[in-house]
Design a protein around this motif. Structure first.
Motif, mmCIF file in Angstrom:
data_model
loop_
_atom_site.group_PDB
_atom_site.id
_atom_site.type_symbol
_atom_site.label_atom_id
_atom_site.label_comp_id
_atom_site.label_asym_id
_atom_site.label_seq_id
_atom_site.Cartn_x
_atom_site.Cartn_y
_atom_site.Cartn_z
ATOM 1 N N TRP A 87 0.789 -1.237 0.000
ATOM 2 C CA TRP A 87 0.000 0.000 0.000
ATOM 3 C C TRP A 87 0.820 1.287 0.000
ATOM 4 O O TRP A 87 0.260 2.376 0.069
ATOM 5 N N ARG A 90 -0.023 3.745 -2.685
ATOM 6 C CA ARG A 90 -1.381 4.278 -2.612
ATOM 7 C C ARG A 90 -1.665 4.981 -1.287
ATOM 8 O O ARG A 90 -2.811 5.307 -0.991
ATOM 9 N N ALA A 91 -0.633 5.223 -0.493
ATOM 10 C CA ALA A 91 -0.841 5.930 0.780
ATOM 11 C C ALA A 91 -1.515 7.271 0.485
ATOM 12 O O ALA A 91 -1.088 7.998 -0.404
ATOM 13 N N TRP A 150 -6.842 0.131 2.522
ATOM 14 C CA TRP A 150 -5.982 0.999 3.327
ATOM 15 C C TRP A 150 -6.229 0.744 4.819
ATOM 16 O O TRP A 150 -5.311 0.832 5.628
ATOM 17 N N LEU B 243 -6.904 6.728 -3.556
ATOM 18 C CA LEU B 243 -7.781 6.875 -2.392
ATOM 19 C C LEU B 243 -8.385 8.263 -2.320
ATOM 20 O O LEU B 243 -9.573 8.427 -2.023
ATOM 21 N N TRP B 252 -7.616 11.727 5.667
ATOM 22 C CA TRP B 252 -6.768 10.583 6.006
ATOM 23 C C TRP B 252 -5.681 10.992 6.993
ATOM 24 O O TRP B 252 -4.690 10.353 7.126
#
Lengths: 347, 252, 96
Positions: A87, A90-91, A150, B243, B252
């Protein structure tokens, strides 16, 4: 007084094989003789809480047990880089990306400390990696599960590292010096890992509807495998005897598992996560949480190689190890060239 | 163009290089030839991402529209990124990773040495901190270049190929458009023209020690200044922005 | 033929602050001194734990044999006159 070099010599010339034979062939060892008297003296030292250092007398079983445990611990750290590594790209924020990268870097570093500790016992890192690849050495089962969203990154940091911390805190008092010191260093670094995970879960649980659902879903999938990290129930662990006698293992599986459950339930409830265990209940009499039955069939199935990611994790490790061979060979070749020019490089 | 807009774009140029290169380096996690090298590459990635964050934050302040560093990093479109093309190239084998690091670190060591004298205090301060990191990056890249160049026959061939493959992206590093020229004139940016010779000379020294040949092809890729990227960038952004794009209201 | 190895083993000693001694931190793998120093820095000083690093190839370290401990270390245990507390000073004596 004889000045003796450390017994695991990693000089890569033909003498490596000779040196390894020297270690394995007990009769040639000038250091000590294996006999009952020495074993008893060793046990006395253990019972008195002394640390055993690499050059001290130790029964062969102690050495083998430790090599197995430490190397498998090291492998776990390294394999563990994969689900989280999944991940990084894609953080969802720069801060999250840096934190996740730093955490995974720590895991690699922990593997490194542990490989170092194992190497003091006479095994080389090459051998350990080969054992990993052939399946002779295992790694923690938990990393055979996939990091799907996530929120899994949050769950892994909070639950998996949380469980690891409980185990590692206990291991700080293990009898073998290098392992104990590695664990102390690791524990210092580990607490940020758990906070990183819990922070992610907390943020998501106070976020959008989708984030909350994602967090709960990750909780549901990672809770039970985290409990399995502590190994079988005490009554199902017949081989612990030596590990306990030699103070390699300081507390029982169930004791550690209970510690983990007791501290984690409160953390989950604080942020509104539901525990995926309908039988979970605080027991007033014992002061601990009672929990539902663990699916040991799943545990056995995954540990035997039939989990979601076993094949993938191993193939990844083998692939990049093989792809890196030419680099390692180049470093060796360059070193030799420099040595031949007699510089300040020691071969 | 107003000075602020120029400065904003200039900051994007500095930051995007680190943002994209940091991203590429982070992809190396768990893939390095030895675990120690995993740690080394991750350190370099962290340096870059941290630098990108600092500069993008400043860029947001200059722009004055309330955008955070994450907004700017995660919510732009392909044509808005200003990173040099070399930073978005795929990692390839370890030789390619090192060759890219060599080219870029050498350039950055020269660039940031000048930026430390920038009339813009924030950029000067960032440059000062960055120089310490770059020193390390350059030593790491040149040491490995030498080991691989003067290692085995295979490593020598791979390293030479990597240098040759990435050579066509190096010319762009020294290009200056109107914005770069204006910013340099203000004393904030740097005149890159004299830098190319220095860069080539230092590169020659390192390659000589590595027994490698200096690439000589004349054709150079270009375009990042006008947002013309290679096909690589789109894929990088697809992953990076996923995301934030999928949950646009989430924090986030 | 070049063998594929994990390179050589080096011991790492880190000095956390000037004035303090270098303390053994663990080991790293590397093929030369420069790599060993960089690897040691990446492995053992990520949290600002050091101002100086030493690396030594592990095979260069000489170590005493624990079996010789009684010969090496016990004799110093009964030479208590090496410790200042062994001596009786007259009351009132200052700066001694």
């Amino acid at each position: 007084m004889v000045s003796l070099v450390r017994i695991y010599d990693n000089c890569h010339c033909d003498s490596v094989e000779f040196n390894r034979n020297l270690i394995k062939d007990q009769t040639l060892k000038p250091f000590y003789m294996h006999n009952e008297h020495n074993d008893q003296h060793f046990q006395k030292r253990i019972d008195e809480g002394e640390h055993i250092e690499p050059r001290d007398y130790m029964p062969e079983g102690y050495r083998k047990n430790l090599i197995r445990q430490i190397s498998q611990h090291a492998h776990s750290e390294v394999i563990g880089m994969q689900p989280e590594g999944n991940w990084i790209t894609r953080a969802p924020s720069l801060r999250a990306k840096q934190i996740l990268l730093a955490k995974i870097q720590d895991e690699g570093g922990h593997g490194l400390y542990l490989y170092s500790a194992a190497e003091t016992l006479g095994i080389s890192r090459e051998e350990m990696i080969e054992q990993l690849h052939t399946g002779k050495a295992k790694y923690s089962n938990i990393f055979n599960y996939p990091a799907l969203t996530w929120a899994d990154i949050g769950a892994i940091g909070w639950l998996v590292d949380g469980a690891a911390i409980v185990n590692q805190v206990s291991l700080q008092r293990t009898s073998f010096g290098p392992y104990s010191r590695a664990m102390i260093r690791i524990c210092k670094e580990e607490s940020f890992h758990q906070r990183q995970g819990y922070e992610i879960m907390t943020k998501m649980m106070s976020g959008t509807k989708e984030q909350k659902a994602m967090a709960q879903d990750a909780m549901n999938r990672w809770w039970w495998p985290s409990l399995m990290m502590f190994g079988p129930h005490d009554f199902d662990s017949p081989h612990s005897g030596d590990a306990v006698k030699w103070r390699i293992k300081r507390e029982s599986n169930d004791t550690l598992r209970q510690k983990f459950i007791d501290k984690t339930v409160q953390q989950a409830e604080l942020i509104g996560l539901k525990m995926p265990d309908k039988d979970l209940k605080f027991n007033e009499a014992t002061g601990h949480y009672d929990h539902g039955p663990i699916n040991w069939e799943e545990f056995q199935r995954v540990i035997k190689g039939n989990g979601p990611c076993n094949k993938q994790r191993m193939e990844h490790h083998v692939k990049f190890h093989n792809e890196g061979a030419w680099v390692r060979e180049a470093a060796e070749a360059y070193k030799r060239k420099k040595a031949n020019k007699t510089e300040l490089v020691i071969v | 163009m107003k000075t602020n807009e120029n400065l904003f774009t200039y900051c994007l140029r500095l930051a995007d290089d680190s943002l994209i290169l940091g991203h590429r380096l982070s992809e190396m996690c768990s893939k390095a030839p030895v675990i120690e090298e995993d740690l080394a590459l991750t350190n370099i990635a962290l340096d870059h991402i941290g630098r990108a964050q600092a500069i993008l934050k400043y860029a947001g302040e200059i722009e004055g529209k309330g955008r955070t560093e994450d907004d700017i990093a995660y919510r732009r479109e392909e044509r808005e990124y200003q990173n040099h093309l070399i930073t978005e190239q795929q990692n390839g084998d370890f030789a390619h990773v090192i060759a890219r690091q060599l080219y870029v670190s050498l350039f950055e060591s020269l660039l940031y040495t000048e930026l430390e004298k920038s009339a813009d205090k924030t950029i000067a301060a960032i440059a000062s901190k960055t120089l310490k990191e770059i020193k390390y990056h350059l030593i790491h890249a040149s040491d490995w270049t030498i080991r691989l160049g003067d290692g085995t026959e295979e490593s020598h061939l791979r390293m030479q190929k990597a240098l040759d493959d990435l050579w066509m992206y190096t010319g762009e590093l020294f290009e200056m458009d109107d914005i770069d020229l204006a910013i340099a004139k203000d004393g904030i940016g740097v005149d890159l023209t004299p830098m190319k010779i220095q860069w080539e000379q230092r590169l020659e020294d390192i390659l000589a020690e590595a027994t490698l040949k200096m690439p000589s092809a004349l054709y150079m890729q270009t375009g990042s200044r006008s947002g013309m990227h290679t096909e690589n960038l789109g894929h990088i952004l697809s992953e990076m922005q996923y995301l934030q794009r999928t949950y646009p209201d989430a924090k986030w | 033929m070049n063998k594929d190895t994990q390179l050589d083993l080096w011991e790492v000693f880190v000095q956390s602050k000037s004035g303090l001694p270098h303390i053994h931190a663990g080991s790293v793998h590397a093929s030369d001194i420069k790599m060993a120093l960089q690897n040691a820095r990446d492995t053992y000083t990520r949290r600002g734990e050091g101002t100086s690093i030493w690396v030594v190839p592990s095979r260069s370290i000489g170590a005493t044999n624990p079996d010789d401990n009684d010969m090496l270390f016990d004799p110093s245990n009964d030479k208590v006159y090496r410790h200042p507390t062994f001596y009786v000073m007259p009351e009132g004596a200052k700066n001694i």
